[in-house]
Design an enzyme around this catalytic site. Structure first.
Site, PDB file in Angstrom:
ATOM      1  N   PRO A  45     -12.786 -60.430 -67.670  1.00  0.00           N
ATOM      2  CA  PRO A  45     -12.045 -60.294 -68.923  1.00  0.00           C
ATOM      3  C   PRO A  45     -10.600 -60.779 -68.875  1.00  0.00           C
ATOM      4  O   PRO A  45      -9.928 -60.751 -69.894  1.00  0.00           O
ATOM      5  CB  PRO A  45     -12.093 -58.787 -69.176  1.00  0.00           C
ATOM      6  CG  PRO A  45     -12.196 -58.199 -67.812  1.00  0.00           C
ATOM      7  CD  PRO A  45     -13.015 -59.152 -66.999  1.00  0.00           C
ATOM      8  N   ASP A  98     -12.336 -72.303 -69.894  1.00  0.00           N
ATOM      9  CA  ASP A  98     -12.337 -71.957 -71.317  1.00  0.00           C
ATOM     10  C   ASP A  98     -11.046 -71.275 -71.718  1.00  0.00           C
ATOM     11  O   ASP A  98     -10.249 -70.841 -70.881  1.00  0.00           O
ATOM     12  CB  ASP A  98     -13.511 -71.014 -71.610  1.00  0.00           C
ATOM     13  CG  ASP A  98     -14.790 -71.802 -71.791  1.00  0.00           C
ATOM     14  OD1 ASP A  98     -14.721 -73.037 -71.842  1.00  0.00           O
ATOM     15  OD2 ASP A  98     -15.851 -71.159 -71.877  1.00  0.00           O
ATOM     16  N   LYS A 150     -12.703 -73.587 -76.633  1.00  0.00           N
ATOM     17  CA  LYS A 150     -13.109 -73.674 -78.029  1.00  0.00           C
ATOM     18  C   LYS A 150     -12.549 -72.445 -78.706  1.00  0.00           C
ATOM     19  O   LYS A 150     -12.555 -71.370 -78.151  1.00  0.00           O
ATOM     20  CB  LYS A 150     -14.640 -73.632 -78.138  1.00  0.00           C
ATOM     21  CG  LYS A 150     -15.294 -74.917 -77.708  1.00  0.00           C
ATOM     22  CD  LYS A 150     -16.789 -74.772 -77.674  1.00  0.00           C
ATOM     23  CE  LYS A 150     -17.198 -73.889 -76.525  1.00  0.00           C
ATOM     24  NZ  LYS A 150     -18.465 -74.175 -75.927  1.00  0.00           N
ATOM     25  N   GLY A 201     -14.827 -67.145 -69.471  1.00  0.00           N
ATOM     26  CA  GLY A 201     -14.412 -65.749 -69.622  1.00  0.00           C
ATOM     27  C   GLY A 201     -15.613 -64.829 -69.522  1.00  0.00           C
ATOM     28  O   GLY A 201     -16.719 -65.198 -69.916  1.00  0.00           O
ATOM     29  N   GLY A 202     -15.406 -63.647 -68.970  1.00  0.00           N
ATOM     30  CA  GLY A 202     -16.475 -62.645 -68.913  1.00  0.00           C
ATOM     31  C   GLY A 202     -17.624 -63.099 -68.051  1.00  0.00           C
ATOM     32  O   GLY A 202     -17.437 -63.554 -66.923  1.00  0.00           O
ATOM     33  N   THR A 251     -18.423 -58.627 -67.998  1.00  0.00           N
ATOM     34  CA  THR A 251     -18.430 -59.021 -69.401  1.00  0.00           C
ATOM     35  C   THR A 251     -17.466 -58.157 -70.227  1.00  0.00           C
ATOM     36  O   THR A 251     -17.112 -57.046 -69.819  1.00  0.00           O
ATOM     37  CB  THR A 251     -19.855 -58.966 -69.969  1.00  0.00           C
ATOM     38  OG1 THR A 251     -19.859 -59.621 -71.238  1.00  0.00           O
ATOM     39  CG2 THR A 251     -20.346 -57.528 -70.131  1.00  0.00           C
ATOM     40  N   ALA A 252     -17.032 -58.706 -71.370  1.00  0.00           N
ATOM     41  CA  ALA A 252     -16.013 -58.032 -72.180  1.00  0.00           C
ATOM     42  C   ALA A 252     -16.424 -56.615 -72.571  1.00  0.00           C
ATOM     43  O   ALA A 252     -15.589 -55.706 -72.572  1.00  0.00           O
ATOM     44  CB  ALA A 252     -15.703 -58.862 -73.421  1.00  0.00           C
ATOM     45  N   MET A 261     -16.807 -61.206 -80.796  1.00  0.00           N
ATOM     46  CA  MET A 261     -16.388 -62.181 -81.811  1.00  0.00           C
ATOM     47  C   MET A 261     -16.491 -61.601 -83.217  1.00  0.00           C
ATOM     48  O   MET A 261     -16.928 -62.280 -84.150  1.00  0.00           O
ATOM     49  CB  MET A 261     -17.256 -63.457 -81.702  1.00  0.00           C
ATOM     50  CG  MET A 261     -17.028 -64.201 -80.408  1.00  0.00           C
ATOM     51  SD  MET A 261     -18.180 -65.567 -80.154  1.00  0.00           S
ATOM     52  CE  MET A 261     -19.611 -64.704 -79.493  1.00  0.00           C
TER      53      MET A 261
HETATM   54  N1  SAH Z   1     -18.763 -64.591 -71.992  1.00  0.00           N
HETATM   55  C1  SAH Z   1     -17.795 -63.648 -72.503  1.00  0.00           C
HETATM   56  C2  SAH Z   1     -17.803 -63.572 -74.014  1.00  0.00           C
HETATM   57  C3  SAH Z   1     -17.354 -64.833 -74.676  1.00  0.00           C
HETATM   58  S1  SAH Z   1     -17.367 -64.711 -76.417  1.00  0.00           S
HETATM   59  C4  SAH Z   1     -18.048 -62.287 -71.881  1.00  0.00           C
HETATM   60  O1  SAH Z   1     -19.087 -62.075 -71.232  1.00  0.00           O
HETATM   61  O2  SAH Z   1     -17.174 -61.412 -72.024  1.00  0.00           O
HETATM   62  C5  SAH Z   1     -15.723 -64.280 -76.768  1.00  0.00           C
HETATM   63  C6  SAH Z   1     -15.597 -62.842 -77.158  1.00  0.00           C
HETATM   64  O3  SAH Z   1     -15.595 -62.027 -76.022  1.00  0.00           O
HETATM   65  C7  SAH Z   1     -14.327 -62.502 -77.874  1.00  0.00           C
HETATM   66  O4  SAH Z   1     -14.392 -62.819 -79.249  1.00  0.00           O
HETATM   67  C8  SAH Z   1     -14.271 -61.009 -77.676  1.00  0.00           C
HETATM   68  O5  SAH Z   1     -15.164 -60.358 -78.519  1.00  0.00           O
HETATM   69  C9  SAH Z   1     -14.812 -60.879 -76.264  1.00  0.00           C
HETATM   70  N2  SAH Z   1     -13.745 -60.824 -75.250  1.00  0.00           N
HETATM   71  C10 SAH Z   1     -13.542 -61.680 -74.256  1.00  0.00           C
HETATM   72  N3  SAH Z   1     -12.525 -61.286 -73.469  1.00  0.00           N
HETATM   73  C11 SAH Z   1     -12.068 -60.134 -73.989  1.00  0.00           C
HETATM   74  C12 SAH Z   1     -11.031 -59.218 -73.637  1.00  0.00           C
HETATM   75  N4  SAH Z   1     -10.246 -59.412 -72.570  1.00  0.00           N
HETATM   76  N5  SAH Z   1     -10.858 -58.117 -74.396  1.00  0.00           N
HETATM   77  C13 SAH Z   1     -11.637 -57.897 -75.464  1.00  0.00           C
HETATM   78  N6  SAH Z   1     -12.624 -58.723 -75.838  1.00  0.00           N
HETATM   79  C14 SAH Z   1     -12.851 -59.825 -75.122  1.00  0.00           C
END
Ligand code: SAH
Length: 488
Positions: A249, A272, A294, A325-326, A355-356, A407
């Site tokens: 995150p 990303d 993106k 991310g995540g 993941t987030a 999202m």
């Molecule tokens: N693959 C990523 C998600 C990507 S989609 C994962 O597994 O976390 C992008 C969304 O992830 C954002 O719109 C938000 O909803 C969430 N997100 C990603 N990083 C975040 C964070 N640090 N805090 C809160 N939400 C987060």
């Protein structure tokens, strides 16, 4: 009587500034690795400390003689086969004779001193546990991975520092590093035969022990590693590879050790928008960092172009990390990239990330599942490929589950309305967590009914996850008291 060597004295007075002083200080203890296999070693003392030293020495293959009046019960579990000889009496000067090393581990300083003196007389190196002044050698802190051994010492100045360094090195070194050393040992002779030129051989091993060959060994895929090494020898060109890596995150402390290692070794990193600068800070100085972010409604780099870019660098023989991310497989389009690379015949692996939803749950102290009030958790996107996602909200409005909306910032009012229409009680608790794990992290609480207002009043911009369900009330409630049904 033998004089125990005095504490070290500098030959020249040092008046230089601190950073020069460090370089000018002679090395207080000389590091060396001893072959103790089958050799006699003396341990004086029978307590737990003595037992720990005994175990270390035994693991190195020494034949250990323990001289002690009493033995700690730990020794009892030591079988005959470990080559231990026990002499149940006090220390006698002659005990050190013929030994490769001696360790004094009693709690009697006089006895320890006598062992040190006997050792000095007989030319046998002695360690007195926790007494550097009486010792002629000291034990380092050790990190071991098979045949690879790292020994750390602060020359007795700061044992705690040495232990902390050890912990950091423990983290850095892959668990299977020993397998890598064993791999190199096994193939060393055949590589020597096939690659005559020593310079070429050196470069081959440098490439082999760092790049995709090494990664394959570390992942337990020895046959693949061998094939890759063969290819390296045959055409002198390394095969490129791609790792699709979850960056978590944002807080680099939440990277997996594997992600960290791959980031540190990558020649090209395609990252990303949600990958934090601190995470990228772990990249090599000479790594090529390519932004492929993106953002909503603003597709900076089309997916096909990203696929093409990653494949291109891998085909040039580079180590590519595709950093997301995540977790790459949760709303990360990791699957699409994986398919593309596989179709191109490019070696690719996937490394999971935090993941987030997990990070947000942890940040807000909202468990995603909770006995009695959340038997399931569903991860859902608030944004479809073209606008609203095809989500059956009435199915999600069921009892006893937590909904984590990714999202969903822009669509929050519509999602709340859809859920209420589908039968969810508008008093259902909600937690909105923005920027989880980052310094600007925020957690906001409300209900499905108040969600649009919570978002607007606090100017939530995201990234944020909306957690919906009874668990979102846990941080404010007595944990055991929460079992409110979500609908009804
Ligand atoms: N693959 C990523 C998600 C990507 S989609 C994962 O597994 O976390 C992008 C969304 O992830 C954002 O719109 C938000 O909803 C969430 N997100 C990603 N990083 C975040 C964070 N640090 N805090 C809160 N939400 C987060």
């Amino acid at each position: 009587m033998t004089r125990i060597h005095a504490p070290h004295q500098r030959l020249h007075p040092v008046t230089a500034p601190a950073e020069q002083e460090a370089a000018e200080l002679p090395m207080r203890y000389f590091p060396a690795f001893l072959d103790l296999a089958g050799r006699p070693v003396l341990v004086v003392g029978g307590g737990v400390v003595a037992w720990r030293k005994f175990r270390l020495l035994r693991d190195a293959g020494a034949r250990v003689t323990v001289v002690a009046k009493h033995l700690a019960h730990e020794f009892a579990e030591t079988g005959e086969e470990s080559g231990i000889t026990v002499i149940r009496r006090g220390f006698a000067t002659g005990d050190v004779l013929g030994k490769a090393l001696a360790v004094a581990a009693t709690d009697d300083r006089d006895v320890n001193r006598r062992v040190a003196e006997a050792g000095a007389d007989a030319g046998v190196p002695v360690n007195v546990v926790d007494d550097a002044a009486l010792s002629s050698f000291i034990f380092p802190a050790i990190v071991q991975r098979g045949e690879v051994v790292v020994a750390i010492s602060s020359s007795g100045a700061a044992p705690v520092l040495a232990r902390r360094l050890r912990a950091r090195i423990e983290e850095l070194l892959p668990q299977r590093l020993g397998a890598l050393a064993a791999f190199a040992r096994r193939l060393r002779e055949s590589v020597r035969r096939r690659v005559g030129d020593p310079g070429k051989r050196l470069r081959l091993w440098e490439e082999g022990l760092e790049g995709p060959v090494a990664e394959a060994v570390l992942a337990g895929r020895e046959a693949e590693a061998e094939a890759r090494l063969d290819a390296l020898i045959a055409d002198g060109k390394p095969g490129g590879s791609v790792a699709i890596v979850g960056a978590g995150p944002g807080d680099p402390d939440l990277l997996t050790l594997k992600a960290l290692r791959l980031i540190q070794g990558a020649e090209v990193i395609v990252y990303d928008k949600l990958v934090s600068p601190a995470t990228l800070g772990h990249a090599r100085r000479d790594a090529q960092l390519i932004y492929a972010g993106k953002s909503r409604g603003n597709h900076t780099v089309p997916q096909e172009e990203i696929n093409h870019l990653i494949a291109h660098h891998a085909r040039q023989g580079r180590r590519v990390v595709r950093l997301k991310g995540g977790d790459p497989f949760i709303f990360g389009r990791g699957g699409e990239e994986l398919n593309h690379l596989r179709r191109q015949g490019i070696q690719v692996e996937v490394v999971p990330g935090v993941t987030a939803a997990s990070a947000c749950a942890a940040a807000a102290a909202v468990p995603l599942t909770h006995r009695g009030s959340a038997e399931a958790v569903v991860l859902v996107t608030g944004q479809g490929t073209n606008g609203a996602p095809k989500v059956d909200w009435s199915a999600l409005a069921r009892l006893n589950q937590t909904i984590a909306v990714y999202m969903g910032v822009a669509a929050a009012p519509r999602i709340a309305a859809d859920l209420i229409e589908a039968g969810l009680d508008q008093a259902t608790p909600v937690a909105v967590v923005e920027n989880a794990s980052l310094p600007q992290e925020r957690a906001l609480f409300g209900t499905v009914g108040s969600l649009p207002a919570v978002m607007a009043e606090n100017e939530v911009e995201g990234p944020a996850v909306i957690l919906i369900g009874a668990v979102a009330a846990l941080p404010q409630a007595d944990a055991s008291a929460v079992s409110t049904p979500l609908a009804g």
